[in-house]
Design a protein around this motif. Structure first.
Motif, mmCIF file in Angstrom:
data_model
loop_
_atom_site.group_PDB
_atom_site.id
_atom_site.type_symbol
_atom_site.label_atom_id
_atom_site.label_comp_id
_atom_site.label_asym_id
_atom_site.label_seq_id
_atom_site.Cartn_x
_atom_site.Cartn_y
_atom_site.Cartn_z
ATOM 1 N N UNK A 1 -41.015 -4.358 23.927
ATOM 2 C CA UNK A 1 -42.435 -3.995 23.828
ATOM 3 C C UNK A 1 -42.644 -2.532 23.420
ATOM 4 N N UNK A 2 -41.590 -1.867 22.957
ATOM 5 C CA UNK A 2 -41.724 -0.487 22.469
ATOM 6 C C UNK A 2 -42.274 -0.516 21.042
ATOM 7 N N UNK A 3 -43.586 -0.730 20.952
ATOM 8 C CA UNK A 3 -44.221 -0.959 19.665
ATOM 9 C C UNK A 3 -45.548 -0.198 19.590
ATOM 10 N N UNK A 4 -46.081 -0.098 18.391
ATOM 11 C CA UNK A 4 -47.414 0.470 18.210
ATOM 12 C C UNK A 4 -48.415 -0.358 19.013
ATOM 13 N N UNK A 5 -49.247 0.310 19.813
ATOM 14 C CA UNK A 5 -50.113 -0.390 20.762
ATOM 15 C C UNK A 5 -51.059 -1.383 20.100
ATOM 16 N N UNK A 6 -51.752 -0.955 19.051
ATOM 17 C CA UNK A 6 -52.722 -1.850 18.410
ATOM 18 C C UNK A 6 -52.018 -3.027 17.739
ATOM 19 N N UNK A 7 -50.925 -2.737 17.046
ATOM 20 C CA UNK A 7 -50.169 -3.799 16.377
ATOM 21 C C UNK A 7 -49.614 -4.785 17.404
ATOM 22 N N UNK A 8 -49.126 -4.249 18.517
ATOM 23 C CA UNK A 8 -48.518 -5.110 19.528
ATOM 24 C C UNK A 8 -49.562 -5.971 20.238
ATOM 25 N N UNK A 9 -50.733 -5.415 20.519
ATOM 26 C CA UNK A 9 -51.779 -6.204 21.169
ATOM 27 C C UNK A 9 -52.199 -7.384 20.295
ATOM 28 N N UNK A 10 -52.323 -7.138 18.991
ATOM 29 C CA UNK A 10 -52.678 -8.223 18.072
ATOM 30 C C UNK A 10 -51.572 -9.267 18.012
ATOM 31 N N UNK A 11 -50.323 -8.807 18.004
ATOM 32 C CA UNK A 11 -49.194 -9.741 17.965
ATOM 33 C C UNK A 11 -49.131 -10.566 19.239
ATOM 34 N N UNK A 12 -49.392 -9.937 20.370
ATOM 35 C CA UNK A 12 -49.384 -10.666 21.643
ATOM 36 C C UNK A 12 -50.429 -11.769 21.665
ATOM 37 N N UNK A 13 -51.592 -11.504 21.093
ATOM 38 C CA UNK A 13 -52.627 -12.546 21.037
ATOM 39 C C UNK A 13 -52.139 -13.758 20.254
ATOM 40 N N UNK A 14 -51.455 -13.512 19.139
ATOM 41 C CA UNK A 14 -50.900 -14.620 18.353
ATOM 42 C C UNK A 14 -49.798 -15.339 19.123
ATOM 43 N N UNK A 15 -48.974 -14.575 19.827
ATOM 44 C CA UNK A 15 -47.910 -15.190 20.616
ATOM 45 C C UNK A 15 -48.484 -16.059 21.729
ATOM 46 N N UNK A 16 -49.543 -15.582 22.377
ATOM 47 C CA UNK A 16 -50.181 -16.356 23.446
ATOM 48 C C UNK A 16 -50.708 -17.689 22.910
ATOM 49 N N UNK A 17 -51.308 -17.652 21.737
ATOM 50 C CA UNK A 17 -51.805 -18.896 21.126
ATOM 51 C C UNK A 17 -50.659 -19.857 20.839
ATOM 52 N N UNK A 18 -49.584 -19.325 20.259
ATOM 53 C CA UNK A 18 -48.425 -20.156 19.928
ATOM 54 C C UNK A 18 -47.788 -20.749 21.177
ATOM 55 N N UNK A 19 -47.543 -19.911 22.178
ATOM 56 C CA UNK A 19 -46.908 -20.386 23.412
ATOM 57 C C UNK A 19 -47.836 -21.310 24.190
ATOM 58 N N UNK A 20 -49.136 -21.056 24.122
ATOM 59 C CA UNK A 20 -50.091 -21.935 24.784
ATOM 60 C C UNK A 20 -50.047 -23.346 24.219
ATOM 61 N N UNK A 21 -49.769 -23.456 22.922
ATOM 62 C CA UNK A 21 -49.646 -24.790 22.314
ATOM 63 C C UNK A 21 -48.438 -25.536 22.879
ATOM 64 N N UNK A 22 -47.331 -24.810 23.096
ATOM 65 C CA UNK A 22 -46.162 -25.441 23.721
ATOM 66 C C UNK A 22 -46.523 -25.933 25.129
ATOM 67 N N UNK A 23 -47.237 -25.086 25.889
ATOM 68 C CA UNK A 23 -47.633 -25.490 27.245
ATOM 69 C C UNK A 23 -48.514 -26.739 27.211
ATOM 70 N N UNK A 24 -49.438 -26.786 26.271
ATOM 71 C CA UNK A 24 -50.330 -27.946 26.175
ATOM 72 C C UNK A 24 -49.547 -29.213 25.856
ATOM 73 N N UNK A 25 -48.604 -29.104 24.915
ATOM 74 C CA UNK A 25 -47.805 -30.278 24.553
ATOM 75 C C UNK A 25 -46.948 -30.759 25.726
ATOM 76 N N UNK A 26 -46.568 -29.796 26.605
ATOM 77 C CA UNK A 26 -45.784 -30.171 27.780
ATOM 78 C C UNK A 26 -46.672 -30.641 28.931
ATOM 79 N N UNK A 27 -48.001 -30.640 28.728
ATOM 80 C CA UNK A 27 -48.931 -31.091 29.749
ATOM 81 C C UNK A 27 -49.109 -30.098 30.891
ATOM 82 N N UNK A 28 -48.825 -28.797 30.633
ATOM 83 C CA UNK A 28 -48.967 -27.769 31.653
ATOM 84 C C UNK A 28 -50.341 -27.125 31.510
ATOM 85 N N UNK A 29 -51.107 -27.156 32.569
ATOM 86 C CA UNK A 29 -52.470 -26.606 32.489
ATOM 87 C C UNK A 29 -52.680 -25.420 33.402
ATOM 88 N N UNK A 30 -51.782 -25.184 34.342
ATOM 89 C CA UNK A 30 -51.961 -24.031 35.233
ATOM 90 C C UNK A 30 -50.614 -23.630 35.816
#
Length: 407
Positions: A378-407
């Motif tokens: 996480x040693x990255x430019x703050x603005x660039x990293x925050x935007x990347x994290x948002x994309x990662x959350x969306x991607x990983x959230x899709x894996x959670x949904x496919x696995x039927x994990x909601x909480x």
């Protein structure tokens, strides 16, 4: 066939571990284009040296070194004036007397790792290796033909620890060497004084060497105490400590590492240096004159910045259902547990590249116990990293949904 890889190189593909990523680790790496080049994506396998550049004096000192043509060559183990200048600050840092004869300079700590292991390990020697640990350790040991047994890193108590029960059992097999990183790479775990002391006792009892990679030992948060192995009774004679400015001070591109070891080990290491690289980059050697001396304020500011980024990363990723975070007290890494998603490391890493434009280090690289994880820096430019994290959350959230994990 002409040009075919040697058996030594083929061993580094670790075919015995195909069950974890589904293919050999080499094939998995190739499928993800994990060649260290980034390939135009946001590469979290290492520090962002644009956002986190070296200390301001580095450029001027490097220019001065280059201007001095007499510094182009040094003895294989390093320039004597640099080694002598390093002995006092390294002694103070480790809390153990270190003479210039206990030091060798290498092309980065990666060079220190390979050169030292090549100098000491014979075909068939038993080497104990933490699991998980730095990805190239097992590959180098495979190249050398060592027999590797892994010692699990466990988080069963309040403090992370190598599994000392397993270690005690394995020393009955007369290992040549125990190898581990401290702080641990990939998890960032910092070990207690009690654990370090017990490792030292077992090393003396079992009469084996211990090699500890302390590359991140200055990058520790919350005033966490850090306990160096070399200071323990009997360990100045049987420990090998790897140090360097490549990460904390963002000096990876200067390719300079330090080995701290008994005289006899340094003498043998010097022979290997002569056959591989001849010496560490001679001009870069002179940058170490101010390392551990003039960079304390620089380091304090850097730790604050990285801790803020650590907190941001945890805050963002914690919103993904099923994802498990076990943040530790050192390094700039987070080792993320995604076993609940039911997908392989390769599948998750590939999706993050495709959908978030981010390269992560898949957990299989660090050993069998890394399977089901990925490591990010996480040693990255703050603005660039925050935007990347948002994309990662969306991607990983899709894996959670496919696995039927909601909480």
């Amino acid at each position: 066939m002409p040009g075919s890889p040697s058996e030594r190189v083929l061993r580094t593909h670790l075919p015995q571990r195909e069950a974890a990523p589904g293919v050999s680790v080499r094939a998995a790496d190739l499928s993800l284009r994990l060649d260290g080049g980034g390939n135009g994506l946001l590469d979290t396998t290492h520090f962002d040296t644009v956002r986190f550049p070296p200390p301001p004096w580095v450029a001027a000192d490097m220019a001065a070194a280059i201007d001095n043509g007499a510094w182009a060559y040094s003895p294989y183990r390093g320039d004597p004036t640099v080694l002598e200048a390093l002995s006092a600050p390294i002694s103070a840092f480790l809390g153990s007397p270190v003479a210039s004869s206990n030091l060798a300079l290498t092309p980065g700590t990666q060079g220190a790792l390979f050169t030292t292991l090549a100098a000491l390990v014979n075909e068939g020697d038993l080497v104990l290796l933490a699991d998980p640990d730095y990805l190239f350790c097992e590959r180098i040991l495979a190249f050398l033909g060592a027999r590797v047994e892994r010692v699990p890193l466990v988080f069963a108590s309040a403090e992370p620890s190598l599994d000392l029960d397993v270690l005690e059992e394995l020393i009955l097999q007369k290992p040549k060497l125990l190898l581990f990183s401290h702080p641990n790479n990939p998890t960032g775990a910092v070990y207690s004084e009690a654990m370090i002391a017990r490792v030292a006792e077992l090393a003396v009892e079992g009469d084996f060497l211990v090699m500890v990679d302390e590359l991140y030992s200055r990058l520790v948060y919350e005033d966490t105490p850090f306990h160096h192995l070399r200071v323990q009774p009997g360990m100045a004679e049987r420990s090998i400590t790897l140090l360097g400015p490549s990460k904390t001070e963002s000096m990876s591109g200067f390719r300079i590492g330090v080995i701290v070891a008994p005289d006899a080990v340094i003498d043998t290491v010097e022979q290997c240096l002569a056959m591989t690289s001849l010496r560490a980059p001679a001009y870069s050697q002179h940058l170490l004159a101010r390392w551990l001396v003039d960079d304390h304020a620089f380091l304090a500011e850097r730790i604050i910045e990285l801790e803020n980024l650590k907190n941001l990363t945890i805050e963002k990723l914690s919103t993904v259902a099923g994802l498990v975070l076990t943040p530790q007290k050192a390094t700039a890494y987070l080792f993320v547990d995604v076993t609940a998603f039911g997908a392989t490391d390769v599948e998750i890493a590939a999706a993050l590249q495709r959908e978030a434009q981010v390269i992560v280090s898949p957990g299989y690289q660090f050993g069998a116990r890394g399977t089901g994880h990925f490591r990010i820096c996480y040693a990255r430019d703050e603005a660039e990293w925050e935007a990347a994290l948002d994309l990662m959350v969306t991607c990983l959230g899709a894996f959670a949904a496919r696995a039927g994990i909601t909480s």
